[in-house]
Design a protein around this motif. Structure first.
Motif, PDB file in Angstrom:
ATOM      1  N   THR A 150     -10.386   1.809   0.186  1.00  0.00           N
ATOM      2  CA  THR A 150     -10.164   0.612   0.998  1.00  0.00           C
ATOM      3  C   THR A 150      -9.681   0.947   2.394  1.00  0.00           C
ATOM      4  N   GLY A 151      -9.472   2.235   2.689  1.00  0.00           N
ATOM      5  CA  GLY A 151      -9.149   2.658   4.048  1.00  0.00           C
ATOM      6  C   GLY A 151      -7.751   2.265   4.482  1.00  0.00           C
ATOM      7  N   GLY A 152      -7.373   2.776   5.633  1.00  0.00           N
ATOM      8  CA  GLY A 152      -6.135   2.348   6.249  1.00  0.00           C
ATOM      9  C   GLY A 152      -4.913   3.136   5.851  1.00  0.00           C
ATOM     10  N   GLN A 153      -5.052   4.081   4.923  1.00  0.00           N
ATOM     11  CA  GLN A 153      -3.907   4.920   4.559  1.00  0.00           C
ATOM     12  C   GLN A 153      -4.392   6.333   4.314  1.00  0.00           C
ATOM     13  N   VAL A 154      -3.732   7.274   4.925  1.00  0.00           N
ATOM     14  CA  VAL A 154      -4.142   8.660   4.817  1.00  0.00           C
ATOM     15  C   VAL A 154      -3.336   9.395   3.769  1.00  0.00           C
ATOM     16  N   PRO A 172      -1.678  13.470  -7.105  1.00  0.00           N
ATOM     17  CA  PRO A 172      -2.878  13.181  -6.342  1.00  0.00           C
ATOM     18  C   PRO A 172      -2.527  12.516  -5.027  1.00  0.00           C
ATOM     19  N   ALA A 173      -3.304  12.764  -4.018  1.00  0.00           N
ATOM     20  CA  ALA A 173      -3.094  12.117  -2.728  1.00  0.00           C
ATOM     21  C   ALA A 173      -4.439  11.739  -2.151  1.00  0.00           C
ATOM     22  N   ALA A 174      -4.472  10.600  -1.496  1.00  0.00           N
ATOM     23  CA  ALA A 174      -5.709  10.132  -0.886  1.00  0.00           C
ATOM     24  C   ALA A 174      -5.739  10.547   0.570  1.00  0.00           C
ATOM     25  N   THR A 175      -6.747  11.290   0.985  1.00  0.00           N
ATOM     26  CA  THR A 175      -6.848  11.725   2.366  1.00  0.00           C
ATOM     27  C   THR A 175      -8.283  11.674   2.826  1.00  0.00           C
ATOM     28  N   ARG A 176      -8.450  11.534   4.121  1.00  0.00           N
ATOM     29  CA  ARG A 176      -9.742  11.684   4.755  1.00  0.00           C
ATOM     30  C   ARG A 176      -9.549  12.641   5.908  1.00  0.00           C
ATOM     31  N   HIS A 177     -10.277  13.744   5.878  1.00  0.00           N
ATOM     32  CA  HIS A 177     -10.085  14.774   6.874  1.00  0.00           C
ATOM     33  C   HIS A 177     -10.974  14.534   8.094  1.00  0.00           C
ATOM     34  N   LEU A 178     -10.401  14.640   9.264  1.00  0.00           N
ATOM     35  CA  LEU A 178     -11.158  14.617  10.508  1.00  0.00           C
ATOM     36  C   LEU A 178     -10.960  15.961  11.179  1.00  0.00           C
ATOM     37  N   SER A 179     -12.005  16.747  11.250  1.00  0.00           N
ATOM     38  CA  SER A 179     -11.903  18.076  11.815  1.00  0.00           C
ATOM     39  C   SER A 179     -11.559  18.014  13.295  1.00  0.00           C
ATOM     40  N   SER A 180     -10.740  18.975  13.747  1.00  0.00           N
ATOM     41  CA  SER A 180     -10.339  19.007  15.153  1.00  0.00           C
ATOM     42  C   SER A 180     -11.508  19.295  16.078  1.00  0.00           C
ATOM     43  N   ARG A 234     -15.591  12.840  -4.145  1.00  0.00           N
ATOM     44  CA  ARG A 234     -16.186  12.146  -3.002  1.00  0.00           C
ATOM     45  C   ARG A 234     -15.143  11.765  -1.963  1.00  0.00           C
ATOM     46  N   TYR A 235     -13.955  11.382  -2.419  1.00  0.00           N
ATOM     47  CA  TYR A 235     -12.918  10.918  -1.498  1.00  0.00           C
ATOM     48  C   TYR A 235     -11.811  11.950  -1.277  1.00  0.00           C
ATOM     49  N   ASP A 236     -12.026  13.168  -1.752  1.00  0.00           N
ATOM     50  CA  ASP A 236     -11.083  14.263  -1.537  1.00  0.00           C
ATOM     51  C   ASP A 236      -9.691  13.929  -2.075  1.00  0.00           C
ATOM     52  N   ARG A 282       0.806  -1.218   0.000  1.00  0.00           N
ATOM     53  CA  ARG A 282       0.000   0.000   0.000  1.00  0.00           C
ATOM     54  C   ARG A 282       0.842   1.273   0.000  1.00  0.00           C
ATOM     55  N   GLN A 283       2.040   1.207  -0.527  1.00  0.00           N
ATOM     56  CA  GLN A 283       2.891   2.375  -0.666  1.00  0.00           C
ATOM     57  C   GLN A 283       3.322   2.519  -2.128  1.00  0.00           C
TER      58      GLN A 283
END
Length: 239
Positions: free
Chosen positions: A170-174, A191-199, A142-144, A32-33
């Motif tokens: 598939t999750g597990g990598q930010v 491009p980079a795959a990220t999921r943001h979690l607001s503070s 959709r996936y930012d 996954r890298q």
């Protein structure tokens, strides 16, 4: 685990009607890298590019003059993908074209799905988001995933975006890491795959199982224990 995100561009929509592959782009992921190990080529199709396809990818007949033919790069391409798991968006389209090219090159050569497994991210997206648009641009939104460089389709750039989307889906990598460079979202580099979690996001609620759910759970464990000769791991004291 070795995976290859793969994309192609073609002269048109149907290899059965004589359309050919004119670009192949692949990027390698190991565990996954992104590794930076890429495969990319343009190909001479020996036929004109369909005007509608030209609007999509912008690859002209004049540009393809003098480019190698598929037979010239087939061995290198197959050595590159090896038996890696292939990640393709709308796999029947790309693999159909590539399998057609492989069989034109050597009639008995194994097809892509015979060399390793194939993941179709379009099929995956349709199952997760039924009734919604699931092309690459819609999924990037959709996936930012940053697709700001995608003015027209290009096999290598789309393969990079696809790798980012696959990791996000598939999750597990930010963050994607390419060599020593960390790629973060909304950069102009890649491009980079990220999921943001607001503070300031509130804590997730904890929902406890009710008595009915607990009873059903206990009954399921008892059934597993009975079927396994009292080998149910979840009933062990040290589990």
């Amino acid at each position: 685990m070795r995976q290859i995100a793969l994309d192609t561009e073609t002269t048109g929509l149907s290899f059965a009607a004589g359309d050919r592959v004119i670009e192949i782009g692949c990027v390698e992921l190991i565990d996954r890298q992104l590794t930076g190990n890429e495969f990319h080529c343009y190909l001479q199709p020996d036929r004109a590019v369909n005007p509608e396809a030209l609007k999509v990818h912008g690859i002209t007949d004049a540009f393809l003059v003098g480019k190698p033919r598929f037979a010239d790069i087939a061995e290198e391409f197959l050595n590159y993908i090896g038996d890696a798991e292939l990640i393709i968006h709308n796999a029947p389209f790309d693999s159909g074209f590539l399998n057609h090219e492989l069989r034109k090159w050597r009639a008995q050569t194994p097809l892509l799905h015979e060399r390793g497994s194939v993941i179709d991210t379009l099929d995956m997206a349709r199952k997760r988001h039924p009734g919604q648009r699931n092309n690459l641009d819609a999924l990037c939104k959709r996936y930012d995933v940053n697709n700001s460089r995608r003015d027209v389709h290009g096999a290598l750039l789309d393969a990079e975006i696809l790798a980012a989307l696959y990791l996000a889906m598939t999750g597990g990598q930010v963050t994607l890491h390419l060599g020593n460079q960390s790629l973060t979202p909304n950069t102009s580099n890649a491009p980079a795959a990220t999921r943001h979690l607001s503070s300031d996001r509130p804590p997730l609620p904890v929902i406890h199982a009710d008595a009915v759910s607990c009873a059903a759970h206990d009954a399921r464990l008892a059934a597993i224990a009975a079927a396994s000769g009292d080998q149910c791991l979840w009933l062990r004291d040290d589990a």
